[in-house]
Design a protein around this motif. Structure first.
Motif, mmCIF file in Angstrom:
data_model
loop_
_atom_site.group_PDB
_atom_site.id
_atom_site.type_symbol
_atom_site.label_atom_id
_atom_site.label_comp_id
_atom_site.label_asym_id
_atom_site.label_seq_id
_atom_site.Cartn_x
_atom_site.Cartn_y
_atom_site.Cartn_z
ATOM 1 N N ARG A 299 0.815 -1.224 0.000
ATOM 2 C CA ARG A 299 0.000 0.000 0.000
ATOM 3 C C ARG A 299 0.847 1.272 0.000
ATOM 4 O O ARG A 299 0.301 2.373 -0.071
ATOM 5 C CB ARG A 299 -0.939 -0.005 1.204
ATOM 6 C CG ARG A 299 -1.938 -1.166 1.186
ATOM 7 C CD ARG A 299 -2.820 -1.149 2.430
ATOM 8 N NE ARG A 299 -3.632 -2.346 2.528
ATOM 9 C CZ ARG A 299 -4.419 -2.635 3.561
ATOM 10 N NH1 ARG A 299 -4.476 -1.792 4.583
ATOM 11 N NH2 ARG A 299 -5.132 -3.741 3.582
ATOM 12 N N ARG B 187 -0.958 -2.829 6.848
ATOM 13 C CA ARG B 187 -1.574 -1.506 7.018
ATOM 14 C C ARG B 187 -0.561 -0.444 7.444
ATOM 15 O O ARG B 187 -0.933 0.683 7.770
ATOM 16 C CB ARG B 187 -2.722 -1.586 8.017
ATOM 17 C CG ARG B 187 -2.316 -1.919 9.434
ATOM 18 C CD ARG B 187 -3.549 -2.156 10.301
ATOM 19 N NE ARG B 187 -3.175 -2.431 11.687
ATOM 20 C CZ ARG B 187 -4.027 -2.902 12.587
ATOM 21 N NH1 ARG B 187 -5.271 -3.145 12.241
ATOM 22 N NH2 ARG B 187 -3.639 -3.119 13.822
ATOM 23 N N SER C 133 1.354 2.209 15.577
ATOM 24 C CA SER C 133 0.432 2.564 14.509
ATOM 25 C C SER C 133 0.360 4.086 14.431
ATOM 26 O O SER C 133 0.418 4.767 15.453
ATOM 27 C CB SER C 133 -0.974 2.014 14.784
ATOM 28 O OG SER C 133 -0.952 0.622 15.031
#
Length: 315
Positions: free
Chosen positions: A26, A140, A293
Motif C-alpha cells: 500500500r 496496514r 500505529s
C-alpha cells in the motif's frame, strides 16, 4: 506504489552504510541500517516521515545516529556502568539468515538481524549473548520491532540488563503534543537524580525539558499531535516501563548532532525495561516487542476518532 511487499538491501548513497528498505504493497516503507540495527525512516503510504532524524545526525561510526529508533542495550542512559545507552546502537549487526521460529506470526515484510558478543564487548560487559531483532512492516503500515535476547554463556553465569526502544517521533510542535496512558503513574525523573515522583496531570504535556522513566505503564500509550491531526498508538509486550524525553532549547544547543530548534519537532517515547533489570540464566531467552500505529485523528470534540479506537483495541 509497489504491488507486493518487498525487502531490498542497498548501500546508502549519502553515508555509504548498508541498509534494508522494506516496502508494503500500500506504499508504507521502513529503512533499517545494519549499523546499530537502527530504524531511521518510517513512512506512511502518503510518503510522510513519521520518525525524527536530526539534520545534523552523524552517520559515521562509532557515533550513534541521532534519531529513528535506537536500540539501547544492555542499559538505558546512565542506569548502569556502561557508556550512555549501552553499546548495541554503536555496533554493526549482521543479517540473521536462519532465525529460530517466532512464537507468534509476524508480517511477511520483515528483516531479521543479529548481534553477538564480540571480544571488544566482552572486555566491558563479560557475558555471552545473542540479540535477535526483527523489524516488520504490517500490511496496514504498522511498525513492529521484536527483540529476543538469549544468554549463551557456557560458564553458568546469569546476566542482567536494562533495555529501551529509544523512539524519536516526528511531531509538528512539541507544545501541541500530549501523551495519554501515563497519568497517575510513578516515574523516575532523570533531571532530579532519578527521584521517584507521581504524574499529576491528566496527560503528559511539554513546556520544558523532560527526561523521565514511567514505571509499570499499561500495554498501550497514545501520542496525540493536535496540529498534524495524527495519533501514534504504541503497544508493548515484555517491556513494563516507558521512556519520555525532550531536550528543550538549552540542551539542544549543547548537542553537536542536534539542531538548535529541532526539539520543537521531536519527542522520544519508547517501551523499556528499566526499574527491574531483566535477568537471564544460561539458555534463557527474553522477548520484548514494540508496535506503533500512526492514524489520523480529529480533535474538534476532544475525542479520538473511531479508527484510533479500533487500532487501540486490535493488534
Amino acid at each position: 506504489m509497489a504491488e507486493t511487499a518487498t525487502v531490498e538491501r542497498m548501500k546508502d548513497s549519502a553515508t555509504g552504510l548498508d541498509k534494508f528498505v522494506l516496502r508494503e504493497a500500500r506504499g508504507s516503507s521502513v529503512e533499517v541500517h545494519l549499523y546499530g540495527g537502527q530504524v531511521t525512516f518510517w513512512k506512511n503510504n502518503f510518503g510522510h516521515q513519521l520518525l525524527f532524524v536530526s539534520n545534523k545526525a552523524t552517520f559515521k561510526p562509532p557515533k550513534a545516529i541521532r534519531g529513528g529508533i535506537q536500540i539501547c542495550f544492555p542499559q538505558l542512559g546512565n542506569h548502569g556502568a556502561l557508556e550512555q545507552h549501552g553499546f548495541a546502537r554503536n555496533r554493526f549487526w549482521s543479517v540473521d539468515e536462519s532465525p529460530p521460529p517466532f512464537p507468534v506470526a509476524t508480517s511477511s515484510c520483515h528483516i531479521d538481524l543479529i548481534l553477538k558478543s564480540s571480544q571488544e564487548d566482552l572486555k566491558i560487559w563479560p557475558y555471552s549473548y545473542e540479540f535477535r531483532l526483527r523489524v516488520a512492516l504490517s500490511p496496514r503500515g504498522d511498525l513492529i520491532l521484536t527483540s529476543r535476547i538469549r544468554n549463551i554463556s557456557s560458564d553458568g553465569k546469569p546476566f542482567q540488563f536494562t533495555f529501551a526502544y529509544h523512539t524519536y517521533f516526528s511531531v509538528s510542535d512539541i507544545s501541541e503534543v500530549r501523551v495519554e496512558g501515563l497519568e497517575t503513574l510513578d516515574y523516575l525523573d532523570n533531571l532530579k537524580s532519578k527521584n521517584r515522583c507521581t504524574e499529576q496531570g491528566d496527560a503528559v504535556v511539554f513546556e520544558s525539558e523532560v527526561d523521565k522513566v514511567y514505571l509499570s505503564a499499561p500495554p498501550k500509550i497514545v501520542i496525540i499531535d493536535h496540529e498534524k491531526k495524527r495519533t501514534f498508538v504504541l503497544r508493548k509486550e515484555g517491556l513494563p516501563d516507558v521512556v519520555v524525553w525532550n531536550p528543550w532549547d538549552k540542551k539542544a544547543k549543547a548537542m553537536p548532532d542536534f539542531g538548535d530548534d529541532e526539539y520543537k519537532n521531536m519527542l522520544c517515547v519508547g517501551a523499556a525495561a528499566i526499574e527491574k533489570p531483566i535477568t537471564l540464566r544460561p539458555g534463557e531467552e527474553w522477548l520484548g516487542k514494540q508496535e506503533i500505529s500512526a492514524v489520523p485523528s480529529s480533535y474538534s470534540s476532544g475525542q479520538l476518532d473511531p479508527e484510533v479506537i479500533r487500532r487501540m483495541h486490535t493488534i
